[in-house]
Design an enzyme around this catalytic site. Sequence first.
Site, mmCIF file in Angstrom:
data_model
loop_
_atom_site.group_PDB
_atom_site.id
_atom_site.type_symbol
_atom_site.label_atom_id
_atom_site.label_comp_id
_atom_site.label_asym_id
_atom_site.label_seq_id
_atom_site.Cartn_x
_atom_site.Cartn_y
_atom_site.Cartn_z
ATOM 1 N N ASP A 31 0.843 -1.202 0.000
ATOM 2 C CA ASP A 31 0.000 0.000 0.000
ATOM 3 C C ASP A 31 0.878 1.252 0.000
ATOM 4 O OD1 ASP A 31 -2.114 -1.744 0.177
ATOM 5 O OD2 ASP A 31 -2.672 -1.218 2.240
ATOM 6 N N LYS A 53 -6.312 -7.210 0.798
ATOM 7 C CA LYS A 53 -7.386 -7.717 1.666
ATOM 8 C C LYS A 53 -7.081 -9.108 2.210
ATOM 9 C CE LYS A 53 -10.812 -4.893 -0.699
ATOM 10 N NZ LYS A 53 -10.745 -3.779 0.233
ATOM 11 N N GLY A 67 -21.471 3.128 12.196
ATOM 12 C CA GLY A 67 -22.866 2.784 12.507
ATOM 13 C C GLY A 67 -23.040 1.323 12.904
ATOM 14 N N ASP A 117 -11.437 -5.628 6.791
ATOM 15 C CA ASP A 117 -10.719 -6.911 6.761
ATOM 16 C C ASP A 117 -10.634 -7.495 8.167
ATOM 17 O OD1 ASP A 117 -10.262 -6.540 4.038
ATOM 18 O OD2 ASP A 117 -8.409 -5.440 4.406
ATOM 19 N N ASN A 152 -19.884 -4.356 3.109
ATOM 20 C CA ASN A 152 -20.141 -3.066 3.737
ATOM 21 C C ASN A 152 -21.416 -2.501 3.108
ATOM 22 O OD1 ASN A 152 -19.437 -1.834 1.311
ATOM 23 N ND2 ASN A 152 -17.367 -1.297 1.964
HETATM 24 O O1 RIB Z 1 -9.105 -3.498 2.544
HETATM 25 C C1 RIB Z 1 -7.975 -2.691 2.536
HETATM 26 C C2 RIB Z 1 -7.029 -3.112 1.464
HETATM 27 O O2 RIB Z 1 -7.625 -2.914 0.215
HETATM 28 C C3 RIB Z 1 -5.730 -2.334 1.406
HETATM 29 O O3 RIB Z 1 -4.723 -2.852 2.250
HETATM 30 C C4 RIB Z 1 -5.382 -2.339 -0.063
HETATM 31 O O4 RIB Z 1 -4.253 -3.103 -0.363
HETATM 32 C C5 RIB Z 1 -6.618 -2.870 -0.783
HETATM 33 O O5 RIB Z 1 -6.443 -4.148 -1.194
#
Ligand code: RIB
Length: 283
Positions: A13, A40, A201, A230, A176
């Site tokens: 990221d 994820k 929420g 996640d 979500n």
């Molecule tokens: O859910 C978050 C993730 O979504 C991040 O870490 C990014 O890499 C994307 O895959």
Amino acid sequence: MPTIAVIGSVNLDIVAKVARLPKPGETVTGAELAKYPGGKGANQALAAKRLGSDVSLIARVGDDAAADEALALLREGGVDLEQCRAVEGVATGTALIAVSPSGENHIVVAPGANRMLTENDAGAVEADALICQLEVPVPVIVHAAKSFDGFFCVNLAPAAEIDVTVLQRADLVVVNETESEWYGASLEACDGYVATTRGKGVATLERNGELVTEASPPTVDAVDTTGAGDTFTAALTVALVEGQPPDEALQFACTAGALAATAMGAQPSLPSRRAVEELESGE
Ligand code: RIB
């Protein structure tokens, strides 16, 4: 200790902390840049591990320097990476993320090696539970759903067309609010639980269209919500596989997800079991 397998993505990221998220066509400058391990699948694997499970990750990375950075915290955390292989000549998955001061984000993913996972990689998974998401090719998930015989969780993120057999097979589907709207009535095909998160929420757990239970995340100082969903997915799976009743499991997942928003980066902020239990008990 439950055994959990995760089939999913590994990304590096690239995160820009901005004063506000840009509108389409707008340039926002003055950002602070940082790199964190993400994806994820990787986030869910490490979250489940920190919450006390024995975890293996089935994934693909590139044969580049980014792979080492992307796998660093999984290695340090003790996630089994035997089936996380490098593919020659391909780049490790990369996510470009902008994060606002309130922790909201925009994410763009270049999947790279995540696209190289095949159905063959999903055929012989042995664990109490299998968690999948949709950042790897959908046929891999379809095959995993058919061949795995334990507790099967699919996090329908990012939203994508998915074979109905995956929904029919799932013991737990996690979405979500936005994904829930995107899938609409098709989620009714799921015979198992459907968990819906709504940021700060109330989160709900439903079965066959009936509300089973609901829970509110605790109030925290959110700085980066990347990885919160996640963490929720991993925590709910761990808790249900451990045999926690649905109301306790959903509260546990909400608390874990909220804690994951309290520090920058997807993986550095994933909470330990102890941190979740301390917040739940008000210590
Ligand atoms: O859910 C978050 C993730 O979504 C991040 O870490 C990014 O890499 C994307 O895959």
